[in-house]
Design a protein around this motif. Structure first.
Motif: not given
Length: 72
Positions: A26-31, A4-15
């Motif tokens: 995306h690959h890491k999140l898919f894994c 969940l944390m990785a998905g949140h960071q992917e959707l709303w990146p800080a930079t």
């Protein structure tokens, strides 16, 4: 929780990120999602295995089915 944390960071990146970094993320999140799915599959299998083994044992040991077991 990590997924969940990785998905949140992917959707709303800080930079802003580059395309290669996005592809890697995306690959890491898919894994991570794949690992979670496999763990859920193992959990379901291991929860039902004792009941399955008991049913197979009873069927092989007694060699007969009740009407409830054989009903289609």
């Amino acid at each position: 929780m990590q997924l969940l944390m990785a998905g949140h960071q992917e959707l709303w990146p800080a930079t802003s990120s580059h395309a290669v970094e996005n592809r890697s993320a995306h690959h890491k999140l898919f894994c991570l999602a794949t690992d979670l799915s496999m763990l859920k599959l193992f959990e379901a299998f291991l929860e039902s295995l004792p009941q399955l083994l008991l049913q197979i044992y009873l069927l092989l040991e007694h060699g007969e089915c009740s009407l409830v077991q054989c009903k289609n």
